[in-house]
Design an enzyme around this catalytic site. Structure first.
Site, mmCIF file in Angstrom:
data_model
loop_
_atom_site.group_PDB
_atom_site.id
_atom_site.type_symbol
_atom_site.label_atom_id
_atom_site.label_comp_id
_atom_site.label_asym_id
_atom_site.label_seq_id
_atom_site.Cartn_x
_atom_site.Cartn_y
_atom_site.Cartn_z
ATOM 1 N N HIS A 177 -17.704 44.764 32.112
ATOM 2 C CA HIS A 177 -16.943 44.273 30.961
ATOM 3 C C HIS A 177 -15.475 44.080 31.324
ATOM 4 O O HIS A 177 -14.954 44.784 32.181
ATOM 5 C CB HIS A 177 -17.034 45.268 29.807
ATOM 6 N N ASP B 227 -26.418 50.914 21.468
ATOM 7 C CA ASP B 227 -26.084 51.147 22.869
ATOM 8 C C ASP B 227 -26.125 52.643 23.161
ATOM 9 O O ASP B 227 -25.174 53.374 22.922
ATOM 10 C CB ASP B 227 -24.696 50.566 23.164
ATOM 11 N N THR C 1 -20.024 36.907 25.818
ATOM 12 C CA THR C 1 -18.686 36.522 26.279
ATOM 13 C C THR C 1 -17.642 36.962 25.266
ATOM 14 O O THR C 1 -17.736 36.615 24.089
ATOM 15 C CB THR C 1 -18.601 34.985 26.442
ATOM 16 N N ASP D 269 -22.267 44.374 18.016
ATOM 17 C CA ASP D 269 -22.215 44.511 19.475
ATOM 18 C C ASP D 269 -21.926 45.977 19.843
ATOM 19 O O ASP D 269 -21.033 46.601 19.251
ATOM 20 C CB ASP D 269 -21.090 43.597 19.997
ATOM 21 N N HIS D 270 -22.657 46.509 20.791
ATOM 22 C CA HIS D 270 -22.436 47.881 21.290
ATOM 23 C C HIS D 270 -22.310 48.927 20.181
ATOM 24 O O HIS D 270 -21.362 49.732 20.185
ATOM 25 C CB HIS D 270 -21.190 47.945 22.183
ATOM 26 N N THR E 293 -14.171 38.370 26.898
ATOM 27 C CA THR E 293 -12.945 38.282 27.694
ATOM 28 C C THR E 293 -12.456 36.839 27.865
ATOM 29 O O THR E 293 -11.248 36.580 27.764
ATOM 30 C CB THR E 293 -13.184 38.929 29.072
ATOM 31 N N ALA F 51 -20.299 38.823 30.950
ATOM 32 C CA ALA F 51 -20.607 37.559 31.634
ATOM 33 C C ALA F 51 -19.428 36.596 31.715
ATOM 34 O O ALA F 51 -19.610 35.441 32.089
ATOM 35 C CB ALA F 51 -21.786 36.891 30.924
HETATM 36 P P1 13P Z 1 -16.924 40.104 28.948
HETATM 37 O O1 13P Z 1 -15.907 41.197 28.921
HETATM 38 O O2 13P Z 1 -17.308 39.718 30.320
HETATM 39 O O3 13P Z 1 -16.533 38.926 28.123
HETATM 40 O O4 13P Z 1 -18.260 40.705 28.254
HETATM 41 C C1 13P Z 1 -18.350 40.797 26.848
HETATM 42 C C2 13P Z 1 -19.511 41.611 26.394
HETATM 43 O O5 13P Z 1 -20.407 41.964 27.135
HETATM 44 C C3 13P Z 1 -19.531 41.966 24.974
HETATM 45 O O6 13P Z 1 -20.608 42.799 24.653
HETATM 46 O O1 G3H Z 2 -18.248 44.779 25.193
HETATM 47 C C1 G3H Z 2 -17.254 44.926 24.509
HETATM 48 C C2 G3H Z 2 -16.516 43.809 23.921
HETATM 49 O O2 G3H Z 2 -15.772 43.107 24.876
HETATM 50 C C3 G3H Z 2 -15.705 44.256 22.732
HETATM 51 O O3 G3H Z 2 -14.566 44.964 23.063
HETATM 52 O O4 G3H Z 2 -14.147 46.871 21.469
HETATM 53 O O5 G3H Z 2 -12.263 45.691 22.527
HETATM 54 O O6 G3H Z 2 -13.640 44.595 20.761
HETATM 55 P P1 G3H Z 2 -13.599 45.566 21.909
HETATM 56 ZN ZN ZN Z 3 -21.116 44.131 26.253
#
Ligand code: 13P
Ligand code: G3H
Ligand code: ZN
Length: 305
Positions: free
Chosen positions: A178, A102, A252, A80-81, A254, A210
């Site tokens: 986010h 990203d 998701t 992710d990212h 958060t 989301a």
């Molecule tokens: P939330 O912070 O809304 O859960 O989004 C998570 C997210 O986009 C992770 O890439």
């Molecule tokens: O989009 C980001 C995610 O919520 C991950 O966040 O780097 O704190 O794990 P984090």
């Molecule tokens: Zn994200």
């Protein structure tokens, strides 16, 4: 079984549902996600951020997800990212079936250039790439994007971006953020913009930020001594409408953090003598599982494994 992002999203796009992507930070989160997906028979994306990798280590997290993927449902092991190219290369070498690059903080040209590079690397490993165009505010991995840096995705640029990079999925900025603070007022997604993007971009679209940030969970956290800065989340109706308009992957993180925090606070407050982590982390795992099942049903991907 482990599968690529492209394969699960292609099916989702063809049948009009979205696949849930949930962030994995530790063993219990991974167990909650896989138990939920198995129980409702849904494909699932288990993703690790660079922050999670810094916390737990890529080898630990990917090993846990591989074990989860021994189940019969389709599981995507996704980064992710990804911003750090070394981490992306390491993930591909370690068998991630999908990576997000990203480059949303870069100029259009630099984002195209780097995304294209990552797509070429990913091809060598049979993996697929999610990219991002536009800027989504909030705490995103190790950086925070300020609200004034928000940039909605431009449809024409998105068309050109996908055509030039060959990415398998595109994350769009259409009004989400986010983290628990999304908007001071009701979160309003720009459905007209989403329709315009959908009309010119053929690859599956991704909705980040989301989480619902449900007030019942916030209230429990507050009731047991917590103080989480929060605001309105994304409503279930908004998610459903976005899926109808072509969103195929919904991220998701958060909501799982909030659910776990509320459960742990409550368990420790009710059982002050508790010193066995398995007690309070175990209840956190249960509530995260229910949160994942709720989201999967909302996205329409239950019984689609
Ligand atoms: P939330 O912070 O809304 O859960 O989004 C998570 C997210 O986009 C992770 O890439
Ligand atoms: O989009 C980001 C995610 O919520 C991950 O966040 O780097 O704190 O794990 P984090
Ligand atoms: Zn994200």
């Amino acid at each position: 079984m482990l599968v690529t992002l492209a394969s699960v999203l292609k099916k989702a796009q063809a049948h009009g549902y979205a696949v849930g992507a949930f962030n994995v930070n530790n063993l219990e989160t991974a167990q909650a996600i896989i138990q939920a997906a198995c129980e409702v028979s849904a494909p699932v994306i288990m993703q690790t951020s660079e922050g999670a990798i810094e916390y737990a280590g890529m080898d630990y997290l990917s090993a846990i997800i591989r074990i989860a993927a021994k189940s019969s449902i389709p599981v995507v092991l996704h980064l992710d990212h990804g911003k750090n190219l070394d981490i992306i290369r390491h993930a591909l070498r370690s068998g991630y079936t999908s990576v997000m690059y990203d480059g949303s903080h870069l100029s259009f040209e630099d984002n195209v250039h780097r995304t294209r590079q990552v797509v070429q690397w990913a091809r060598q490993y049979g993996s697929s790439v999610e990219a991002e165009l536009g800027r989504i505010p909030g705490k995103e991995d190790l950086v925070t994007v300020k609200r004034r840096e928000l940039l909605y995705t431009d449809p024409e640029s998105a068309r050109e971006f996908v055509q030039k990079t060959g990415c398998a999925a595109l994350a769009v900025s259409i009004g989400t953020a986010h983290g628990p603070v999304k908007s001071r007022t009701k979160v309003c997604l720009d459905y007209a913009l989403l329709k315009r993007i959908r009309a010119v971009v053929a690859v599956p679209l991704v909705l980040h930020g989301a989480s619902s940030v449900r007030s019942a969970i916030i209230r429990t956290i507050e009731q047991y001594g917590g103080a989480v800065p929060h605001a309105q989340g994304v409503s279930d109706q908004a998610i459903k409408r976005a899926v109808l308009l072509g969103i195929c992957k919904v991220n998701t993180d958060t909501d799982l953090r909030l659910a776990a925090t509320s459960a742990i606070r409550k368990a420790l407050a009710l059982h002050p003598e508790e010193i066995d982590m398995r007690g309070y982390i175990g209840v956190a795992r249960d509530v995260m599982k229910h949160e994942v099942m709720r989201k999967i049903r909302l996205l329409g991907s239950a019984d689609k494994a």
